[in-house]
Design an enzyme around this catalytic site. Structure first.
Site, PDB file in Angstrom:
ATOM      1  N   ASP A  57      33.482  32.685  30.798  1.00 35.36           N
ATOM      2  CA  ASP A  57      34.615  33.594  30.929  1.00 35.36           C
ATOM      3  C   ASP A  57      34.037  35.000  30.795  1.00 35.36           C
ATOM      4  O   ASP A  57      33.522  35.368  29.729  1.00 35.36           O
ATOM      5  CB  ASP A  57      35.645  33.321  29.826  1.00 35.36           C
ATOM      6  N   ASN A  84      31.370  40.188  41.167  1.00 31.39           N
ATOM      7  CA  ASN A  84      32.508  39.713  41.936  1.00 31.39           C
ATOM      8  C   ASN A  84      33.708  39.321  41.076  1.00 31.39           C
ATOM      9  O   ASN A  84      34.829  39.277  41.562  1.00 31.39           O
ATOM     10  CB  ASN A  84      32.071  38.506  42.778  1.00 31.39           C
ATOM     11  N   TYR A 150      45.655  46.056  37.861  1.00 36.66           N
ATOM     12  CA  TYR A 150      44.653  45.703  38.865  1.00 36.66           C
ATOM     13  C   TYR A 150      44.150  46.952  39.590  1.00 36.66           C
ATOM     14  O   TYR A 150      42.938  47.179  39.710  1.00 36.66           O
ATOM     15  CB  TYR A 150      45.273  44.723  39.855  1.00 36.66           C
ATOM     16  N   VAL A 183      42.622  39.375  51.914  1.00 35.08           N
ATOM     17  CA  VAL A 183      41.598  38.354  52.144  1.00 35.08           C
ATOM     18  C   VAL A 183      42.236  36.970  52.197  1.00 35.08           C
ATOM     19  O   VAL A 183      43.064  36.614  51.347  1.00 35.08           O
ATOM     20  CB  VAL A 183      40.521  38.400  51.040  1.00 35.08           C
ATOM     21  N   GLY A 185      43.015  33.238  51.609  1.00 35.71           N
ATOM     22  CA  GLY A 185      42.757  32.346  50.491  1.00 35.71           C
ATOM     23  C   GLY A 185      43.935  32.217  49.553  1.00 35.71           C
ATOM     24  O   GLY A 185      44.943  32.927  49.673  1.00 35.71           O
ATOM     25  N   ASP A 186      43.792  31.312  48.600  1.00 37.39           N
ATOM     26  CA  ASP A 186      44.880  31.007  47.668  1.00 37.39           C
ATOM     27  C   ASP A 186      45.262  32.200  46.805  1.00 37.39           C
ATOM     28  O   ASP A 186      46.438  32.392  46.485  1.00 37.39           O
ATOM     29  CB  ASP A 186      44.490  29.832  46.776  1.00 37.39           C
TER      30      ASP A 186
END
Length: 255
Positions: A57, A84, A150, A183, A185-186
């Protein structure tokens, strides 16, 4: 183009899924030696066998520093660090965002990058082709309503990147940030679903609004992000530093 990444020693945080996995697989395909970490044990186990991996983590300072040390030892040095790791954080109006959620978003998105760079920079100084690539976001360039933790963290990543490029340039270490847009994706789907719920709209309505402000109205494939990172890590990218590079289809606004 031959990117000359055969044998390059690369650390990638959060490499088990999504953009991170695309980056791991792209470096492996170029013949690089790769180490990664993630919280998803099952996804980590499915990575190519040659990849060094640990369950970590990145908000845990001790665990993250331990991973960087172990990865550098396993790789026999370090040529490229790709920061990333990230989370979407809460989707809510500022007055409804819990302070703990704010702090956790910044810890994972921004503070983890400081921790890995501080731990890895000595090894990078010994490389003949050293680079750091930090994942920011188009939200770090245009802002993002109801996603303030964010966006604030991703703006911070750009400030960190540009400051490090100046600080480390004398050591020959180039530092850049990548700013993905929408992007595939999930994770992107979950972000749009959360916004749809907040606004009492359908997913289709929120998705259409998001693409309204993007010239190329398609989701960016994770492989496109990985391809840009490979170039920046390669000797051909030697003179690119201090840049915040958008891979977003020309996204002008995040509604």
């Amino acid at each position: 183009m031959n990117l000359n990444l055969e044998g390059a020693r690369v650390i990638i945080t959060a490499g088990a899924g999504g953009i991170g996995r695309a980056i791991v697989e792209a470096f492996v395909a170029e013949g690089a030696r790769v180490a990664t970490c993630d919280i998803d044990e099952t996804a980590l186990a499915s990575l190519p066998e040659a990849v060094f991996r640990q369950i970590v983590d990145v908000s845990d300072e001790t665990a993250l520093q331990g991973f960087v040390d172990a990865a550098i030892g396993a790789l026999g040095g370090l040529d490229c660090l790709v920061n990333n790791a990230g989370i979407a954080g809460p989707t809510a109006r500022i007055e409804d965002i819990d302070a703990a959620a704010w702090r956790r978003t910044l810890d994972i998105v921004l503070t983890s990058q400081y921790l890995t760079v501080a731990r890895a920079v000595s090894a990078l100084r010994r490389s003949a082709n050293p680079s750091i690539i930090n994942l920011s976001s188009v939200a770090g360039r245009v802002g993002f309503a109801m996603r303030t933790p964010y966006a604030a963290a991703k703006w911070g990543v750009i400030g960190l990147t540009k400051s490090l490029a100046i600080e480390l340039g004398g050591d020959g270490i180039r530092v850049n940030a990548i700013l993905p847009g929408l992007v595939a994706g999930d994770r992107q789907r979950r972000v749009l679903e959360a916004k749809a719920q907040q606004r009492n709209q359908s997913f289709a309505e929120v998705e259409a609004e998001a693409f309204r402000f993007t010239s190329i109205r398609e989701y960016v494939p994770p492989e496109a992000i990985a391809a840009q990172i490979l170039y920046l890590a390669s000797p051909q990218g030697r003179f690119v530093s201090g840049q915040a590079i958008s891979v977003c289809g020309d996204t002008r606004m995040l509604a």
